[in-house]
Design a protein around this motif. Structure first.
Motif, PDB file in Angstrom:
ATOM      1  N   LEU A 143      17.415   7.606 -17.198  1.00  0.00           N
ATOM      2  CA  LEU A 143      18.869   7.590 -17.308  1.00  0.00           C
ATOM      3  C   LEU A 143      19.254   8.196 -18.659  1.00  0.00           C
ATOM      4  N   GLN A 144      20.105   9.209 -18.605  1.00  0.00           N
ATOM      5  CA  GLN A 144      20.491   9.945 -19.804  1.00  0.00           C
ATOM      6  C   GLN A 144      21.929   9.610 -20.170  1.00  0.00           C
ATOM      7  N   CYS A 145      22.121   9.034 -21.369  1.00  0.00           N
ATOM      8  CA  CYS A 145      23.454   8.723 -21.895  1.00  0.00           C
ATOM      9  C   CYS A 145      23.825   9.804 -22.908  1.00  0.00           C
ATOM     10  N   GLN A 146      24.825  10.607 -22.569  1.00  0.00           N
ATOM     11  CA  GLN A 146      25.151  11.767 -23.385  1.00  0.00           C
ATOM     12  C   GLN A 146      26.606  11.726 -23.843  1.00  0.00           C
ATOM     13  N   PRO A 147      26.886  11.318 -25.100  1.00  0.00           N
ATOM     14  CA  PRO A 147      28.260  11.361 -25.611  1.00  0.00           C
ATOM     15  C   PRO A 147      28.603  12.762 -26.133  1.00  0.00           C
ATOM     16  N   VAL A 148      29.875  12.930 -26.401  1.00  0.00           N
ATOM     17  CA  VAL A 148      30.316  14.223 -26.936  1.00  0.00           C
ATOM     18  C   VAL A 148      29.907  14.359 -28.400  1.00  0.00           C
ATOM     19  N   SER A 149      30.158  13.319 -29.184  1.00  0.00           N
ATOM     20  CA  SER A 149      29.799  13.344 -30.601  1.00  0.00           C
ATOM     21  C   SER A 149      28.380  12.819 -30.798  1.00  0.00           C
ATOM     22  N   HIS A 173      17.618   6.473 -29.160  1.00  0.00           N
ATOM     23  CA  HIS A 173      17.687   7.752 -28.457  1.00  0.00           C
ATOM     24  C   HIS A 173      18.404   7.560 -27.134  1.00  0.00           C
ATOM     25  N   SER A 174      18.873   8.658 -26.574  1.00  0.00           N
ATOM     26  CA  SER A 174      19.801   8.590 -25.445  1.00  0.00           C
ATOM     27  C   SER A 174      19.123   8.553 -24.085  1.00  0.00           C
ATOM     28  N   SER A 175      17.807   8.650 -24.015  1.00  0.00           N
ATOM     29  CA  SER A 175      17.087   8.655 -22.736  1.00  0.00           C
ATOM     30  C   SER A 175      16.474   7.285 -22.494  1.00  0.00           C
ATOM     31  N   PHE A 176      16.823   6.688 -21.364  1.00  0.00           N
ATOM     32  CA  PHE A 176      16.303   5.374 -20.982  1.00  0.00           C
ATOM     33  C   PHE A 176      15.351   5.565 -19.803  1.00  0.00           C
ATOM     34  N   LEU A 177      14.084   5.271 -20.036  1.00  0.00           N
ATOM     35  CA  LEU A 177      13.061   5.429 -19.004  1.00  0.00           C
ATOM     36  C   LEU A 177      12.881   4.113 -18.258  1.00  0.00           C
ATOM     37  N   ILE A 178      12.960   4.191 -16.936  1.00  0.00           N
ATOM     38  CA  ILE A 178      12.695   3.035 -16.074  1.00  0.00           C
ATOM     39  C   ILE A 178      11.423   3.339 -15.299  1.00  0.00           C
ATOM     40  N   THR A 190      26.165   1.336 -16.802  1.00  0.00           N
ATOM     41  CA  THR A 190      27.065   2.038 -17.721  1.00  0.00           C
ATOM     42  C   THR A 190      26.379   2.150 -19.079  1.00  0.00           C
ATOM     43  N   CYS A 191      26.862   3.076 -19.896  1.00  0.00           N
ATOM     44  CA  CYS A 191      26.274   3.229 -21.229  1.00  0.00           C
ATOM     45  C   CYS A 191      27.378   3.403 -22.268  1.00  0.00           C
ATOM     46  N   TYR A 192      27.032   3.083 -23.527  1.00  0.00           N
ATOM     47  CA  TYR A 192      27.920   3.208 -24.677  1.00  0.00           C
ATOM     48  C   TYR A 192      27.128   3.871 -25.800  1.00  0.00           C
ATOM     49  N   ALA A 193      27.867   4.220 -26.829  1.00  0.00           N
ATOM     50  CA  ALA A 193      27.249   4.731 -28.060  1.00  0.00           C
ATOM     51  C   ALA A 193      27.942   4.081 -29.250  1.00  0.00           C
ATOM     52  N   THR A 194      27.236   3.954 -30.360  1.00  0.00           N
ATOM     53  CA  THR A 194      27.789   3.348 -31.563  1.00  0.00           C
ATOM     54  C   THR A 194      27.004   3.831 -32.777  1.00  0.00           C
ATOM     55  N   GLN A 195      27.479   3.418 -33.945  1.00  0.00           N
ATOM     56  CA  GLN A 195      26.790   3.684 -35.199  1.00  0.00           C
ATOM     57  C   GLN A 195      26.117   2.401 -35.683  1.00  0.00           C
TER      58      GLN A 195
END
Length: 344
Positions: A143-149, A173-178, A190-195
């Motif tokens: 599963l790839q979580c790809q934000p714009v920033s 990192h943005s790739s989640f391996l199952i 669903t996925c999110y991004a943060t600092q």
């Protein structure tokens, strides 16, 4: 709507807070949030604290001890107190805990509650599945979580509700391996991004991705064939067991019949000799001929017994026996001789 259904819905709605209030053990202090601990920016949330009996004051702390807090006085024997945040902002995100006043001191506090506010970053990442969102059990999926920033922390949440941060998986990192996908891993993600410097402030959620895990036709056929083979093997084992039991019973019946036939044959062999005919002859042949024929046959011929192993007693009247049988008879002419004969 039927009155009974309306009453039932009202009862369920009235007990909603009570159900959440009993989500943890009543014997220990605890803290939780309704509708959850992952709250969109601008939404409302209620934080519940459970305390032991005898508490006279309660504080809800935000951040470290000594930081911001909200105080509430329990009413009577009230053991659950709630604090309402009508409109959360990024200032409300962070860690919460409850502390209570008992026996003239602040004597205890609950575990920490982490409240996350989403939508602080207006970036909405996209969530995709590789090679496909439809897979079979045992396969591998990414599963790839790809934000714009660009962010340094990515969070994958399962179930779509995103009620608690502990139900989500953060990583750098943005790739989640199952690996080895199973049937129970199907559902929305669903996925999110943060600092990492502000871990309780997340982006907007991605659109839900529905992961479908289905058995392929070959796998389904193999499962059905395996179940049928196992059932057939069980039936064969039962039939074999019944056959063995039947043969064992037959052998026992045959051995009992053989033993009975052997015993009966032996009895017949031992008793197969002809009836004993004892002749009493006198030295005077003329005197013997003068004796009535019927009397001699009655005294000398022993009839056969009808039943095996029957004991028959015959009374013998000696009439001047010859020298060959003289020792068997008494010298007393008035004495009687009895012989025991076993006949079949």
């Amino acid at each position: 709507m039927a009155p009974s259904l309306t009453l039932l819905l009202a009862f369920v709605s009235a007990l909603d807070d009570k159900i959440w209030a009993h989500g943890a053990s009543s014997s220990s202090p605890c803290i939780w949030a309704v509708p959850g601990a992952v709250i969109p920016n601008g939404s409302s949330v209620r934080i519940f604290c459970r305390v032991p009996p005898g508490v006279t004051a309660l504080r809800l702390y935000h951040g470290e001890p000594g930081g911001r807090w909200h105080e509430r006085l329990p009413e009577g024997a009230q053991d659950v107190v709630n604090f309402s945040l009508p409109k959360v902002t990024q200032l409300d995100a962070g860690k919460y805990f409850c502390d209570y006043w008992k026996q003239r001191s602040w004597t205890g506090q609950t575990e920490l509650l982490e409240l996350v506010v989403t939508g602080i970053y207006k970036d909405q990442p996209s969530l995709t599945a590789h090679p496909s969102a439809q897979t079979v059990p045992g396969g591998n999926l990414t599963l790839q979580c790809q934000p714009v920033s660009r962010y340094d922390t990515y969070i994958l949440c399962r179930g779509g509700g995103d009620s608690f941060p502990q139900d989500c998986s953060p990583q750098s990192h943005s790739s989640f391996l199952i690996s080895f996908v199973s049937l129970d891993q199907a559902g929305p993600y669903t996925c999110y991004a943060t600092q990492s410097i502000s871990p309780h402030l997340w982006t907007l959620p991605s659109n839900p991705l529905l992961l479908s895990v289905k058995l392929s036709l070959d796998v389904s056929t193999a499962i059905v064939a395996s179940a049928a083979a196992a059932f057939l093997l069980l039936v064969l084992l039962l039939l074999l067991l019944l056959l063995c039991l039947r043969r064992r019973r037959g052998k026992r019946s045959m051995s009992r019949g053989a033993a009975y036939d052997g015993t009966k044959g032996q009895m017949r062999h031992e008793s197969s000799s002809p009836p004993v005919l004892i002749h009493g002859e006198s030295e005077d042949h003329d005197a013997q001929g003068a004796e009535p024929e019927a009397a001699r046959q009655r005294d000398t011929l022993v009839p056969l017994a009808e039943a095996p192993q029957e004991v028959t007693y015959a009374q013998l009247h000696p009439v001047r026996p010859r020298a060959g049988v003289a020792p068997l008879l008494s010298q007393d002419p008035e004495a009687c001789v009895y012989a025991t004969l076993t006949l079949s």
